[in-house]
Design an enzyme around this catalytic site. Sequence first.
Site, mmCIF file in Angstrom:
data_model
loop_
_atom_site.group_PDB
_atom_site.id
_atom_site.type_symbol
_atom_site.label_atom_id
_atom_site.label_comp_id
_atom_site.label_asym_id
_atom_site.label_seq_id
_atom_site.Cartn_x
_atom_site.Cartn_y
_atom_site.Cartn_z
ATOM 1 N N ARG A 119 0.883 -1.182 0.000
ATOM 2 C CA ARG A 119 0.000 0.000 0.000
ATOM 3 C C ARG A 119 0.908 1.215 0.000
ATOM 4 O O ARG A 119 1.691 1.421 0.926
ATOM 5 C CB ARG A 119 -0.901 0.003 1.230
ATOM 6 N N HIS A 154 -7.319 0.730 -6.559
ATOM 7 C CA HIS A 154 -7.546 -0.128 -5.375
ATOM 8 C C HIS A 154 -8.268 -1.395 -5.872
ATOM 9 O O HIS A 154 -9.431 -1.636 -5.552
ATOM 10 C CB HIS A 154 -8.385 0.634 -4.345
ATOM 11 N N GLN A 159 -10.082 -4.019 -3.438
ATOM 12 C CA GLN A 159 -11.355 -3.522 -2.918
ATOM 13 C C GLN A 159 -12.468 -3.772 -3.933
ATOM 14 O O GLN A 159 -13.565 -4.217 -3.584
ATOM 15 C CB GLN A 159 -11.228 -2.021 -2.623
ATOM 16 N N ASP A 178 -17.131 7.482 -1.418
ATOM 17 C CA ASP A 178 -15.836 7.398 -0.736
ATOM 18 C C ASP A 178 -15.574 8.755 -0.078
ATOM 19 O O ASP A 178 -16.237 9.749 -0.409
ATOM 20 C CB ASP A 178 -14.739 7.056 -1.779
ATOM 21 N N CYS A 206 -16.182 1.710 0.512
ATOM 22 C CA CYS A 206 -14.956 0.946 0.781
ATOM 23 C C CYS A 206 -14.570 1.012 2.257
ATOM 24 O O CYS A 206 -13.913 0.116 2.753
ATOM 25 C CB CYS A 206 -13.822 1.455 -0.099
ATOM 26 N N ARG A 257 -13.500 -8.591 1.383
ATOM 27 C CA ARG A 257 -12.074 -8.332 1.148
ATOM 28 C C ARG A 257 -11.280 -9.613 1.423
ATOM 29 O O ARG A 257 -10.372 -9.973 0.683
ATOM 30 C CB ARG A 257 -11.560 -7.211 2.068
HETATM 31 N N1 NVA Z 1 -9.869 6.898 -1.430
HETATM 32 C C1 NVA Z 1 -9.534 6.407 -0.110
HETATM 33 C C2 NVA Z 1 -9.780 4.923 -0.048
HETATM 34 C C3 NVA Z 1 -9.480 4.303 1.293
HETATM 35 C C4 NVA Z 1 -9.708 2.819 1.310
HETATM 36 C C5 NVA Z 1 -8.098 6.743 0.181
HETATM 37 O O1 NVA Z 1 -7.250 6.609 -0.711
HETATM 38 O O2 NVA Z 1 -7.805 7.171 1.305
HETATM 39 N N1 CP Z 2 -11.121 -0.104 2.306
HETATM 40 C C1 CP Z 2 -9.873 -0.167 2.757
HETATM 41 O O1 CP Z 2 -8.925 -0.381 2.010
HETATM 42 O O2 CP Z 2 -9.757 0.004 4.109
HETATM 43 P P1 CP Z 2 -8.403 0.224 4.914
HETATM 44 O O3 CP Z 2 -7.864 1.576 4.515
HETATM 45 O O4 CP Z 2 -8.813 0.173 6.361
HETATM 46 O O5 CP Z 2 -7.441 -0.864 4.564
#
Ligand code: NVA
Ligand code: CP
Length: 319
Positions: free
Chosen positions: A116, A143, A146, A237, A276, A304
């Site tokens: 990540r 992502h 997800q 989101d 998400c 997930r």
């Molecule tokens: N768009 C959000 C998704 C988190 C799972 C982010 O990148 O923070």
């Molecule tokens: N949806 C998702 O990726 O959640 P986290 O940021 O908690 O991993």
Amino acid sequence: MKFEDYKPTGKISNKHMLTLMDYSTEEIFELLACAVELKRKQYAREKHDYLAGKTLAMIFEKSSTRTRISFEQGIRQLGGYPMFLSSRDIQLGRGEPIRDTVRVMERMNIDGIMIRTYKQTDLEELARYGHIPVINGLTDDFHPCQVLADLLTVYEEFGTFEGKKLVFFGEGFNMANSLMLGCAKVGMDVCICAPEGFAPRADVVEEARKSAHNGAKVVVTSDIEEAIAGANAVYTDVFFSMGQDKDPAKEAALMPMQVNAAMMKKAATDAIFLHCLPAHRGEEVTDEVMEGAQSRIFPEAENRLHAQKAVMYMLMKDN
Ligand code: NVA
Ligand code: CP
């Protein structure tokens, strides 16, 4: 061909899961079919330790609840080991190049890497310099894991992707990009409703349209009424993703797209709500919708686990 008629082959040709840009309809069907089967085995308490003795390294440069827990639990359920590596604690965080990090991991028999991070190019570098499968656990651009969980949730709800429509309210960032690709490639109509100036990447829109399965429509609009009409899945989101600064102008542009009870009423009568997570109640969604009868956010979060077990199994079983 419809997903419900798909016959699994047990194979995909991709070596990595960097983005759904690289995945064909058949490969996504294969992963989803595998996820359905692994979920069945999990519920039936059938042994499925197919990755016994394998190690998944998990590099996190951003925070996570779901991604960390689901990958860690998922690899354990497949018989393998998770190795949690926060970039704060490894030399990567002090500037050691990613291409050196991956070659060291390879020497120490790491079997898979989940990462990540911010830049998609970091994943591409991991894939280029190592021979280990790389799995995208979220970048600023995509992502994909997800979205595999989201698709599984939609399929469980409706039993098909045919004739279904998902609408996403929010900016064209990681979730919008991946949802567009995933929905189009499984044959589901998708509409990204973003304010002017926040549209998703043009090349991703183009790829989604080019690879749309069974004539699925890909629409990008700022017209809220057009977007919500006939939607079977309503998705949103956070206004500000990880790494982004608060911006009052952006918040003002996104606020009219808030998913609240009035918005849900305008969707199809069988519509479900997806997110998400994590969610900011009172911003992109209300507490009423999060907790309401149409919300599927927790089955979605659970998926997930099952979707990513399928990704790990498919990518790591033969390496
Ligand atoms: N768009 C959000 C998704 C988190 C799972 C982010 O990148 O923070
Ligand atoms: N949806 C998702 O990726 O959640 P986290 O940021 O908690 O991993």
